[in-house]
Design a protein around this motif. Structure first.
Motif, short mmCIF file in Angstrom:
data_model
loop_
_atom_site.label_atom_id
_atom_site.label_comp_id
_atom_site.label_asym_id
_atom_site.label_seq_id
_atom_site.Cartn_x
_atom_site.Cartn_y
_atom_site.Cartn_z
N GLY A 50 0.80 -1.21 0.00
CA GLY A 50 0.00 0.00 0.00
C GLY A 50 0.84 1.26 0.00
N SER A 51 0.15 2.39 0.12
CA SER A 51 0.80 3.70 0.05
C SER A 51 0.34 4.59 1.21
CB SER A 51 0.47 4.40 -1.27
OG SER A 51 0.94 3.66 -2.38
N LEU A 52 1.21 5.49 1.58
CA LEU A 52 0.90 6.55 2.54
C LEU A 52 1.62 7.81 2.10
CD1 LEU A 52 1.22 4.87 6.07
CD2 LEU A 52 -0.88 5.74 5.03
N ARG A 53 1.07 8.95 2.49
CA ARG A 53 1.73 10.23 2.23
C ARG A 53 1.87 10.97 3.54
NH1 ARG A 53 -0.30 15.76 -0.61
NH2 ARG A 53 1.62 16.34 -1.71
N LEU A 54 3.10 11.23 3.91
CA LEU A 54 3.39 12.00 5.11
C LEU A 54 3.55 13.48 4.76
CD1 LEU A 54 6.03 9.73 6.89
CD2 LEU A 54 3.53 9.61 6.98
N SER A 55 3.13 14.33 5.67
CA SER A 55 3.33 15.77 5.53
C SER A 55 4.06 16.31 6.75
CB SER A 55 1.99 16.49 5.38
OG SER A 55 1.30 16.07 4.23
N CYS A 56 4.82 17.35 6.55
CA CYS A 56 5.53 18.03 7.64
C CYS A 56 5.35 19.52 7.42
CB CYS A 56 7.00 17.66 7.65
SG CYS A 56 8.00 18.65 8.78
N ALA A 57 4.66 20.17 8.32
CA ALA A 57 4.40 21.61 8.21
C ALA A 57 5.24 22.36 9.23
CB ALA A 57 2.93 21.89 8.42
N ALA A 58 5.99 23.33 8.75
CA ALA A 58 6.77 24.19 9.63
C ALA A 58 5.99 25.47 9.89
CB ALA A 58 8.12 24.52 8.99
N SER A 59 5.96 25.88 11.15
CA SER A 59 5.22 27.10 11.49
C SER A 59 5.98 27.88 12.55
CB SER A 59 3.83 26.74 12.00
OG SER A 59 3.93 25.98 13.19
N GLY A 60 5.57 29.12 12.72
CA GLY A 60 6.20 29.97 13.72
C GLY A 60 6.94 31.13 13.10
N ASN A 61 7.89 31.65 13.84
CA ASN A 61 8.61 32.86 13.44
C ASN A 61 9.78 32.48 12.54
OD1 ASN A 61 8.74 35.62 13.54
ND2 ASN A 61 10.10 35.68 15.31
N ILE A 62 9.47 32.14 11.29
CA ILE A 62 10.46 31.60 10.36
C ILE A 62 10.92 32.65 9.36
CG2 ILE A 62 10.86 29.91 8.52
CD1 ILE A 62 8.81 28.11 9.97
N PHE A 63 12.24 32.78 9.22
CA PHE A 63 12.79 33.63 8.17
C PHE A 63 13.03 32.82 6.91
CE2 PHE A 63 14.89 37.06 6.16
CZ PHE A 63 16.02 36.57 5.55
N SER A 64 13.66 31.66 7.06
CA SER A 64 13.92 30.80 5.91
C SER A 64 14.12 29.36 6.37
CB SER A 64 15.14 31.26 5.12
OG SER A 64 16.32 31.12 5.90
N ILE A 65 13.92 28.44 5.43
CA ILE A 65 14.12 27.01 5.69
C ILE A 65 15.16 26.49 4.71
CG2 ILE A 65 13.08 24.74 5.86
CD1 ILE A 65 10.42 26.07 6.43
N ASP A 66 16.19 25.86 5.22
CA ASP A 66 17.23 25.30 4.36
C ASP A 66 16.89 23.84 4.06
OD1 ASP A 66 19.61 27.24 6.26
OD2 ASP A 66 18.50 27.76 4.45
N ASP A 67 17.85 22.94 4.22
CA ASP A 67 17.59 21.54 3.92
C ASP A 67 16.52 20.96 4.84
OD1 ASP A 67 21.05 20.56 3.13
OD2 ASP A 67 19.61 21.90 2.15
N MET A 68 15.75 20.02 4.28
CA MET A 68 14.74 19.30 5.05
C MET A 68 14.91 17.81 4.80
SD MET A 68 11.36 21.67 4.34
CE MET A 68 10.49 21.16 5.84
N GLY A 69 14.38 17.00 5.70
CA GLY A 69 14.52 15.57 5.49
C GLY A 69 13.58 14.75 6.36
N TRP A 70 13.45 13.50 5.97
CA TRP A 70 12.68 12.52 6.74
C TRP A 70 13.65 11.48 7.29
CZ3 TRP A 70 7.70 13.12 7.97
CH2 TRP A 70 6.92 13.98 7.19
N TYR A 71 13.43 11.13 8.54
CA TYR A 71 14.22 10.09 9.21
C TYR A 71 13.24 9.12 9.85
CZ TYR A 71 18.21 13.16 8.56
OH TYR A 71 19.19 13.94 7.99
N ARG A 72 13.71 7.94 10.17
CA ARG A 72 12.83 6.98 10.83
C ARG A 72 13.61 6.16 11.85
NH1 ARG A 72 11.66 2.85 5.73
NH2 ARG A 72 13.72 1.84 5.70
#
Length: 121
Positions: A16-38
């Protein structure tokens, strides 16, 4: 204050399939690299996939061809599309991001709280 919140985990049958989401919020100026770990029970945390601001990606060999990482910079959101899931993919999945909060001019490493993915055989 900056926060990462994952969603989309759950229980799915093998194949089967799943889709994960990750939302960043708050006092953010910029976002550099992002990633998923388990982290599976009894195992150390491992990298699943990473993505740069420009969209360059890197995958663990065990998920290459099955998982796709993406991000929407306008929404400060990252995704992980997981297809052909296997029982070995069962783990808590964590979102990670290097973020520059406003008025700090320094990047910091942030982690989400994790979302459980369980794949049954």
């Amino acid at each position: 204050q900056v926060q990462l919140v994952e969603s989309g985990g759950g229980l799915v049958q093998a194949g089967g399939s799943l889709r994960l989401s990750c939302a960043a919020s708050g006092n953010i100026f910029s976002i550099d690299d992002m990633g998923w770990y388990r982290r599976a029970p009894g195992n150390p945390r491992e990298m699943v996939a990473t993505i740069t601001t420009g969209g360059s990606t890197n995958y663990a060999g065990s998920v290459k061809g099955r998982f796709t990482i993406s991000r929407d910079n306008a929404k400060n959101t990252m995704y992980l599309q997981m297809n052909s899931l296997k029982p070995g993919d069962t783990a808590v999945y964590y979102c990670n991001a290097r973020i520059v909060p406003r008025a700090t001019w320094s990047s910091y490493n942030y982690w989400g709280q994790g979302t459980q993915v369980t794949v049954s055989s």
